[in-house]
Design a protein around this motif. Sequence first.
Motif, short mmCIF file in Angstrom:
data_model
loop_
_atom_site.label_atom_id
_atom_site.label_comp_id
_atom_site.label_asym_id
_atom_site.label_seq_id
_atom_site.Cartn_x
_atom_site.Cartn_y
_atom_site.Cartn_z
N ASP A 14 -42.07 63.14 45.72
CA ASP A 14 -43.31 63.43 45.52
C ASP A 14 -44.30 63.65 47.18
O ASP A 14 -45.18 64.19 47.03
CB ASP A 14 -44.06 62.42 44.88
N SER A 15 -43.60 62.69 47.96
CA SER A 15 -44.27 62.91 49.52
C SER A 15 -43.37 62.55 50.48
O SER A 15 -42.41 62.01 50.33
CB SER A 15 -45.50 61.73 49.42
N LYS A 65 -52.41 56.90 50.60
CA LYS A 65 -50.94 57.27 50.43
C LYS A 65 -50.07 57.22 51.83
O LYS A 65 -49.28 56.56 51.88
CB LYS A 65 -50.60 58.60 49.65
N LEU A 104 -49.06 63.82 56.68
CA LEU A 104 -48.34 63.32 55.19
C LEU A 104 -48.43 64.56 54.49
O LEU A 104 -49.40 65.48 54.31
CB LEU A 104 -49.41 62.33 54.29
N ALA A 163 -47.75 65.57 50.57
CA ALA A 163 -47.65 65.09 49.23
C ALA A 163 -48.02 65.97 48.12
O ALA A 163 -49.26 66.74 48.21
CB ALA A 163 -48.84 63.83 49.09
N MET A 215 -54.97 60.99 50.02
CA MET A 215 -54.05 61.27 51.13
C MET A 215 -53.90 60.03 51.96
O MET A 215 -52.95 59.86 52.60
CB MET A 215 -54.17 62.65 51.60
#
Length: 512
Positions: A424-425, A495, A436, A438, A492
């Motif tokens: 997923d990321s 996360k 990141l 994602a 984002m």
Amino acid sequence: MLSWIRKNLSPALIFFFILVIQTNAQQKPNIVLIYLDDLGYGDVSAYGVGTLQTPNMDRLANGGLRFTNGYASSATCTPSRYALLTGTYPWRNQDAKILPGTAPLIIDTAQMTLPKMLKEQGYETAVIGKWHLGLGTGFVDWNQEISPSPNHVGFDHSHILAATQDRVPTVYIENGRVVNLDPKDPIQVDYDKNFDGEPTAISNPELLTMKWHHGHNNSIVNGIPRIGYMKGGDSAKWSDVDMADHFLEKGKAYIHEKAKSDKPFFLFFPMQQPHVPRTPHPRFEGKSGMGPRGDVILEADWVIGEMLKTLEEEGVLENTLIIFSSDNGPVLNDGYYDDAVEKLGDHTPAGPFRGGKYSLYEAGTRVPFVTYWKGIIQHGVSDALVTQIDLLASLAALVGSEEIGPDSQNLLEVFMGKSQKGRDSFVLEAYTKTALRAGDWVMIPPYPGPAVEKNVNIEMGNSPDYQLYNLKEDPGQKTNLAQSNPEKLEEMKKKYQEIRGDNSKIEQVELK
């Protein structure tokens, strides 16, 4: 084939034939991990975005599973190798950055590693090629057995160069000892000061056969200026133009030997191409028309073909999983004048992506990534998000181990082509800075520093503002959506913090 068997073999022979197939299917496969150095997404012709032709890399990519969203953990070599072998984000280890040739081993000998996991499952293990993860515990006496070494983190056999081809010491090391060392001519290495009377690129430019552009102006070996100072060890020094042949012969010999064993083997084969200094054997000089960088990629392609031929000759190709990738994205001028820029032509080493080696942009970490297992993995293309960090957990699942690694995810079904659901990321890294990925999105936090690193002419991803890109619609990262899509940016950022934690301390590293 099955119809021929039914028509021509008795029921008893058919039963025996099926039994043999089932027995072979239950055997743990050999695993060969081919890892190039600075090879870009566009440098493999199977990806369809460059002009260089790489038929043996294409044989793997077109005969296996070619990943379009395959990532190294990092945009530089040491961190990516650390992540691959440990299943751990390199930014969790402050020492996982580009190392000098005198650096201590950065993998804890008590730490789980990919080769250690495979050894526990009955594998014989070897690394043949570039190491660059440190050796010893501090000061290294190159004239004695070096400990710890790759042999202390899971490899039964190691034949390596300590760091990079452009760094001293310029010698091969086998199982912790320098190869062909004359004890009457001991090796001395220092990265801070030169040894009295030893020529350098600054003091003796007339001795050079390759001109340095930036950073590579210390000791001269084989006419090539290096990073760091070295004295002695003349009988042990490698021949640069023969390095590809040297590692190929060692790799072939290992396969010949282990193919006769009743145990499966794991061969980590980290190649030095196309890292600088680019020194193709005379057989490959001028072959690409792109200068030494193109030539050494064709040389590497040939080496891969020879390795495949050896696996075929030994009858083990059908029971060998081959993984092919690169430690980071491409760079043209990385310290020497070698016409990589001038002779590039229409070739696009980074493919459709922005940046390159050292960069937080896509070309820094999105790399060629292929899994190949003749007769088992169906050829095709996967858009699933996968990283080299995931190899530890995934291969553990393949061989029956429960090891997963701190950050490694079990994506075996994805690597085998049975699923399209990847990660997923993940948090990618470039020179200790992180970003990141994602889903289809990438978020790059604000960082100080130049937008373009002038020595290598690569966009680094530094900006005083947040950057947000939708890679599905904008793979070249041309349009920053941070201001126009604040909801996605906040999602984002949240996360990113969940995975990364505090990222306030930024270390500035000078390219050398």
